[in-house]
Motif scaffolding. Structure first.
Motif, PDB file in Angstrom:
ATOM      1  N   ASP B  23       0.872  -1.410  -0.102  1.00 42.21           N
ATOM      2  CA  ASP B  23      -0.082   0.353   0.307  1.00 42.21           C
ATOM      3  C   ASP B  23       1.387   1.139   0.392  1.00 42.21           C
ATOM      4  N   ASN B  24       2.182   1.417   0.946  1.00 37.95           N
ATOM      5  CA  ASN B  24       3.052   1.904   1.142  1.00 37.95           C
ATOM      6  C   ASN B  24       3.495   2.743  -0.953  1.00 37.95           C
ATOM      7  N   ILE B  25       3.666   1.630  -0.820  1.00 38.08           N
ATOM      8  CA  ILE B  25       4.012   1.714  -2.214  1.00 38.08           C
ATOM      9  C   ILE B  25       3.787   2.487  -3.929  1.00 38.08           C
ATOM     10  N   LEU B  26       2.236   2.027  -3.368  1.00 32.70           N
ATOM     11  CA  LEU B  26       0.944   2.210  -4.088  1.00 32.70           C
ATOM     12  C   LEU B  26       0.745   4.119  -4.063  1.00 32.70           C
ATOM     13  N   ALA B  27       1.143   4.215  -2.646  1.00 32.16           N
ATOM     14  CA  ALA B  27       0.355   5.467  -2.520  1.00 32.16           C
ATOM     15  C   ALA B  27       1.312   6.775  -2.781  1.00 32.16           C
ATOM     16  N   LYS B  28       2.905   6.396  -3.286  1.00 36.95           N
ATOM     17  CA  LYS B  28       4.337   6.806  -3.629  1.00 36.95           C
ATOM     18  C   LYS B  28       3.579   6.674  -5.171  1.00 36.95           C
ATOM     19  N   GLU B  30       0.470   7.021  -6.345  1.00 36.98           N
ATOM     20  CA  GLU B  30      -0.479   7.612  -6.047  1.00 36.98           C
ATOM     21  C   GLU B  30       0.179   9.441  -5.811  1.00 36.98           C
ATOM     22  N   GLU B  31       0.849   9.697  -4.953  1.00 39.48           N
ATOM     23  CA  GLU B  31       1.094  10.848  -4.264  1.00 39.48           C
ATOM     24  C   GLU B  31       2.086  11.608  -5.904  1.00 39.48           C
ATOM     25  N   LEU B  32       2.413  11.074  -6.639  1.00 37.78           N
ATOM     26  CA  LEU B  32       2.991  11.590  -8.064  1.00 37.78           C
ATOM     27  C   LEU B  32       2.007  11.582  -8.834  1.00 37.78           C
ATOM     28  N   GLY B  33       0.704  10.933  -8.733  1.00 39.56           N
ATOM     29  CA  GLY B  33      -0.070  11.065  -9.804  1.00 39.56           C
ATOM     30  C   GLY B  33       0.065   9.883 -10.645  1.00 39.56           C
ATOM     31  N   VAL B  34       0.742   9.000 -10.546  1.00 40.05           N
ATOM     32  CA  VAL B  34       1.105   7.926 -11.992  1.00 40.05           C
ATOM     33  C   VAL B  34       0.746   6.105 -10.570  1.00 40.05           C
ATOM     34  N   THR B  35       0.380   5.457 -11.895  1.00 40.16           N
ATOM     35  CA  THR B  35       0.609   4.546 -11.141  1.00 40.16           C
ATOM     36  C   THR B  35       2.025   3.728 -11.610  1.00 40.16           C
ATOM     37  N   PHE B  36       2.485   3.242 -10.274  1.00 38.29           N
ATOM     38  CA  PHE B  36       3.733   2.355 -10.642  1.00 38.29           C
ATOM     39  C   PHE B  36       3.787   0.991 -11.244  1.00 38.29           C
ATOM     40  N   LEU B  40       8.073  -2.259 -11.316  1.00 36.40           N
ATOM     41  CA  LEU B  40       8.975  -1.874 -10.247  1.00 36.40           C
ATOM     42  C   LEU B  40       7.633  -2.037  -9.038  1.00 36.40           C
ATOM     43  N   VAL B  41       6.523  -2.206  -8.673  1.00 38.27           N
ATOM     44  CA  VAL B  41       6.335  -2.117  -6.901  1.00 38.27           C
ATOM     45  C   VAL B  41       6.952  -3.806  -6.711  1.00 38.27           C
ATOM     46  N   ARG B  42       7.035  -4.794  -7.737  1.00 38.33           N
ATOM     47  CA  ARG B  42       7.682  -5.873  -7.190  1.00 38.33           C
ATOM     48  C   ARG B  42       8.391  -5.711  -6.637  1.00 38.33           C
ATOM     49  N   PHE B  43       9.871  -5.168  -7.136  1.00 40.55           N
ATOM     50  CA  PHE B  43      11.071  -5.032  -7.071  1.00 40.55           C
ATOM     51  C   PHE B  43      11.017  -4.275  -5.753  1.00 40.55           C
ATOM     52  N   TYR B  44      10.354  -2.820  -5.401  1.00 40.46           N
ATOM     53  CA  TYR B  44      10.755  -2.819  -4.172  1.00 40.46           C
ATOM     54  C   TYR B  44       9.479  -2.916  -3.224  1.00 40.46           C
ATOM     55  N   TYR B  45       8.579  -4.648  -3.491  1.00 42.11           N
ATOM     56  CA  TYR B  45       8.152  -4.806  -2.582  1.00 42.11           C
ATOM     57  C   TYR B  45       9.224  -5.506  -1.814  1.00 42.11           C
ATOM     58  N   TYR B  46       9.978  -6.432  -2.629  1.00 43.73           N
ATOM     59  CA  TYR B  46      11.522  -6.958  -1.892  1.00 43.73           C
ATOM     60  C   TYR B  46      12.092  -6.669  -1.715  1.00 43.73           C
ATOM     61  N   PHE B  60      19.479   2.633  -7.156  1.00 40.59           N
ATOM     62  CA  PHE B  60      18.380   2.690  -6.529  1.00 40.59           C
ATOM     63  C   PHE B  60      17.574   3.771  -5.913  1.00 40.59           C
ATOM     64  N   PHE B  61      16.982   4.481  -6.138  1.00 35.85           N
ATOM     65  CA  PHE B  61      16.126   5.578  -4.911  1.00 35.85           C
ATOM     66  C   PHE B  61      15.589   4.834  -4.239  1.00 35.85           C
ATOM     67  N   LYS B  62      15.686   5.477  -2.582  1.00 36.04           N
ATOM     68  CA  LYS B  62      14.846   5.072  -1.976  1.00 36.04           C
ATOM     69  C   LYS B  62      13.213   5.434  -2.758  1.00 36.04           C
ATOM     70  N   LEU B  63      12.102   4.803  -1.749  1.00 37.10           N
ATOM     71  CA  LEU B  63      10.930   5.040  -2.672  1.00 37.10           C
ATOM     72  C   LEU B  63      10.301   6.202  -2.877  1.00 37.10           C
ATOM     73  N   GLU B  64      10.920   6.922  -1.264  1.00 36.69           N
ATOM     74  CA  GLU B  64      10.241   8.201  -0.763  1.00 36.69           C
ATOM     75  C   GLU B  64      11.057   9.281  -2.052  1.00 36.69           C
ATOM     76  N   ASP B  65      12.019   8.331  -2.325  1.00 38.17           N
ATOM     77  CA  ASP B  65      12.860   9.727  -3.827  1.00 38.17           C
ATOM     78  C   ASP B  65      12.819   8.911  -4.704  1.00 38.17           C
ATOM     79  N   ILE B  66      11.973   8.621  -5.548  1.00 38.50           N
ATOM     80  CA  ILE B  66      11.095   8.507  -6.847  1.00 38.50           C
ATOM     81  C   ILE B  66      10.856   9.506  -7.107  1.00 38.50           C
ATOM     82  N   LYS B  67      10.999   9.655  -8.972  1.00 36.77           N
ATOM     83  CA  LYS B  67      10.071  10.708  -8.413  1.00 36.77           C
ATOM     84  C   LYS B  67       9.996  11.368 -10.755  1.00 36.77           C
TER      85      LYS B  67
END
Lengths: 369, 93
Positions: B23-28, B30-36, B40-46, B60-67
């Motif tokens: 949910d945190n990955i998907l929320a990121k 949403e915050e950026l206004g895109v659907t990952f 990418l979600v799978r990679f960051y999940y693991y 790789f950027f930390k999740l919060e630094d993806i832009k």
């Protein structure tokens, strides 16, 4: 939550490409043979885990042999039967049958890496194959110094400059087809930078041009060595010239000069547009009929000579003018081609009389070569 | 898609990696206004919590630094490279 997991790991409708970009550009660059982000993320995760392993070995192994090993499953196993993952990116992760050895094959440079937590495990595995592995450390590999990003040089303007250069050639070479050049890059698995494409488009068909001073490889001989696109050498093979693949996918890549043909020891780097254009001028000068030189200090040349009605730069752009140790220029009516190199101005013409006139007008005492 | 290969890869790390919350990955995103994209979600999940995998030959950027940058999702760089890694938004929709 379960539904989300289901969608994430079962639904596979989109697999976008991973591109490169850099600051100061709106463009995206993709390596050839990319087939999507699924393969990218997984295989790079393999590479990154392997990167930190305490014991690593590597061996050069041709792609065909690697494919045989994998397909015969003599020593290696793929993580998955999914070919999208196994073949989809330039680096391919694998493991051994025991599950203790993590490996990665980098097909662009034809090198296989294997790693383990203990030296014994790695040794045992290496002995079970007929591949001659050698100890390897990612940390000891000399990397290109991180360079500042160079501003984009307009390719249309560069084309105009190259057209002007052609007029200095006694025999104008037939232009190579751009698609043919790009296809050559495709066979190497790389997208050739436009600066190199332009250079080979104009001059790649002329053997006389290619080795008149610098030794540029024929298009079909350009190759990848140690992650560097190698396209030539300086005169008498003093040093080797290439473009680091890790820094190639941007508007203005660096051309790097290496002291060894394995491209591991870096001497210096230059912006690609400045390098190719100024080097092209010097190549042409060396096949023109008459050449002479005069000593001029650098400060005096750039402040008092250049663009002061004696010789003129081809360009206003500082990056092109001073971006390489050769600075190309010309006389007013484009009959004399000049290059300023290390306190010496070289001047060349296709007729002795033209160079004599140039000497009189400039009032320089030229030493004829 | 069978994700067993990601689980298999995890065994090569000598410690347990705490997976990120999806949910945190998907929320990121949403915050950026895109659907990952799923990859990418799978990679960051693991591996989103695993510094070793985030910082190897590729960074790789930390999740919060993806832009979002120039219509693309920018998520990392190559080691010592001037290039950023990105996925073009146009290909994710």
């Amino acid at each position: 939550m379960l539904l989300i997991l289901h969608n994430l790991f079962v639904d596979n409708t989109k697999d976008p490409t991973v591109y490169y970009t850099c600051e100061d550009t709106d463009d995206w660059f993709s390596e050839l043979n990319y087939r999507g982000s699924e393969a990218f993320f997984f295989n790079i995760a393999c590479m990154n885990i392997l990167y930190h392993k305490p014991f690593t070995s590597a061996a050069n192994i041709p792609k065909a042999k690697y494919n045989d090993e994998i397909s015969n499953k003599n020593s290696f196993c793929t993580f998955t039967d999914d070919d999208t993952i196994n073949n989809g990116y330039q680096r391919r992760g694998f493991l051994d049958k025991s599950g203790k050895i993590l490996g990665c094959y980098w097909n662009l440079i034809g090198r296989i890496f294997v790693s383990a937590d203990s030296k014994e495990e790695l040794y045992e595995f290496a002995n079970s194959t007929d591949i001659k592995f050698k100890p390897f450390s990612f940390k000891s590999v000399k990397k290109t110094e991180k360079k500042k990003k160079l501003p984009k040089v307009d390719s249309n303007i560069m084309t105009e400059y190259y057209e002007k250069l052609l007029s200095f050639l006694p025999d104008i070479p037939e232009k190579l087809d751009k698609n043919k050049i790009l296809k050559n890059g495709g066979e190497l698995g790389v997208k050739l930078p436009r600066q190199l494409v332009d250079f080979y488009r104009y001059f790649g068909s002329s053997d006389k041009f290619l080795d008149s001073f610098f030794i540029f490889k024929k298009l079909e001989d350009i190759h990848v060595e140690n992650n560097v696109l190698v396209f030539g050498a300086t005169n008498e093979y003093y040093s080797y010239l290439g473009i680091d693949l890790d820094c190639m996918y941007c508007d203005e890549p660096y051309v790097t000069e290496y002291s060894d043909n394995k491209c591991s020891d870096i001497i210096d780097s230059y912006g690609a547009s400045a390098f190719f254009f100024n080097a092209a001028c010097f190549q042409i000068m060396n096949i023109m009929q008459a050449m002479a030189v005069v000593n001029i200090s650098k400060k005096y040349f750039f402040s008092k000579i250049l663009d002061k009605k004696k010789v003129f730069s081809f360009y206003d752009d500082k990056q092109l003018k001073k971006g390489y140790y050769i600075s190309a220029c010309h006389n007013e009516d484009f009959s004399v081609l000049c290059c300023y190199v290390d306190d010496v101005l070289y001047a060349a013409a296709n007729d002795d009389d033209i160079l004599n006139d140039f000497e009189k007008k400039t009032k320089w005492e030229l030493d004829w070569l | 898609m069978n994700i067993g290969y990601y689980d298999k890869l995890l065994t090569f790390l000598n410690y347990d990696v705490e997976k990120l919350i999806i949910d945190n990955i998907l929320a990121k995103g949403e915050e950026l206004g895109v659907t990952f994209p799923n990859s990418l979600v799978r990679f960051y999940y693991y591996f989103g919590n695993c510094n070793e995998v985030l910082n190897g030959y590729y960074k790789f950027f930390k999740l919060e630094d993806i832009k979002i940058w120039h219509e693309g999702i920018v998520f990392g760089t190559k080691e010592l490279s001037i290039n950023y890694l990105c996925i073009v938004l146009e290909e994710t929709t």
